[in-house]
Design an enzyme around this catalytic site. Sequence first.
Site, PDB file in Angstrom:
ATOM      1  N   ASP A   1       0.839  -1.193   0.000  1.00 57.04           N
ATOM      2  CA  ASP A   1       0.000   0.000   0.000  1.00 57.04           C
ATOM      3  C   ASP A   1       0.877   1.246   0.000  1.00 57.04           C
ATOM      4  OD1 ASP A   1      -2.207  -1.622   0.130  1.00 57.04           O
ATOM      5  OD2 ASP A   1      -2.573  -1.321   2.273  1.00 57.04           O
TER       6      ASP A   1
ATOM      7  N   LYS B   1      -3.332   3.728  -3.227  1.00 60.53           N
ATOM      8  CA  LYS B   1      -4.666   4.223  -3.547  1.00 60.53           C
ATOM      9  C   LYS B   1      -4.893   5.533  -2.836  1.00 60.53           C
ATOM     10  CE  LYS B   1      -6.580  -0.426  -4.000  1.00 60.53           C
ATOM     11  NZ  LYS B   1      -7.568  -1.396  -3.494  1.00 60.53           N
TER      12      LYS B   1
ATOM     13  N   MET C   1     -11.385   6.211   7.570  1.00 64.20           N
ATOM     14  CA  MET C   1     -11.570   6.915   6.298  1.00 64.20           C
ATOM     15  C   MET C   1     -12.710   7.929   6.359  1.00 64.20           C
ATOM     16  SD  MET C   1     -11.094   3.533   3.855  1.00 64.20           S
ATOM     17  CE  MET C   1     -12.206   2.555   4.900  1.00 64.20           C
TER      18      MET C   1
END
Length: 266
Positions: free
Chosen positions: A43, A65, A177
């Site tokens: 990641d 991402k 998030m």
Amino acid sequence: MASLLDPTARGRVILVGAGPGDPGLLTVRAVKALESADVVVHDGLIDPRVLEIAPAAAQRISVAKKRARHTLPQEAINALIVAHVKTGAIVVRLKGGDPFIFGRGGEEVEAVRAAGLPVEVIPGVSAALGCAAEAMLPLTHRDHSSAVSFVAGQCKGLAEQDWSGLAGQGRTLVIYMGVATATDIADKLMADGVAPDMPVAVLEKGTLAGHRALKTLLADLGAMVTREGVESPAIIVVGEVVELSDAEDKLARWAQAATTLQDLGA
């Protein structure tokens, strides 16, 4: 080192939880897996010091991402992992936090198994646990909270999700998030009956350089995130346990908060 030129060779996948950032929070098994890696698919938020544990000759592939922009769609990441395993390589899929808490680890395990390849999972310290510990914020406490829930604040259909009962007296809610949707999250929780003066903490860049732990009231959450320029990665904790933390009080003015609560009919 294995090569993609040999599609008949077989290897294995190790999904590794890298924790919230600090390399010191890696498990012993995670370190051993990294030391054995031929390929590391990682990641974007992985600390460079963690990547350095893998052999110098190991191939490092970032599949970072960002909000509204994915370097690779999940299906392409799955295919990438499978392709490298078929060469006989040991592929370490390195994921922030824990692979099975909002890490899409389950999807990747399914893809590897569907290809008939071996896979194992090494859990990691989740962002919620690591960041809360750093802020001295107990997610459960005999006097304040007997339950804790984890939700994602950036999912499709946020308004339609039912969070009723997840936050309030005696309960702690941890939101991953949620920075970009902080105002909507606060509105949603208050509409579901959570008191506007419920304590809230935002734990930004937990265990990493520049980390911050900020505390305010639910009614002020969105404004505080904007006021303080909070950036991802960050988690939001809602509940009475926030008062026990070392988080810095960032309510702009208590008088302003009182006015806000009065306007909301509290």
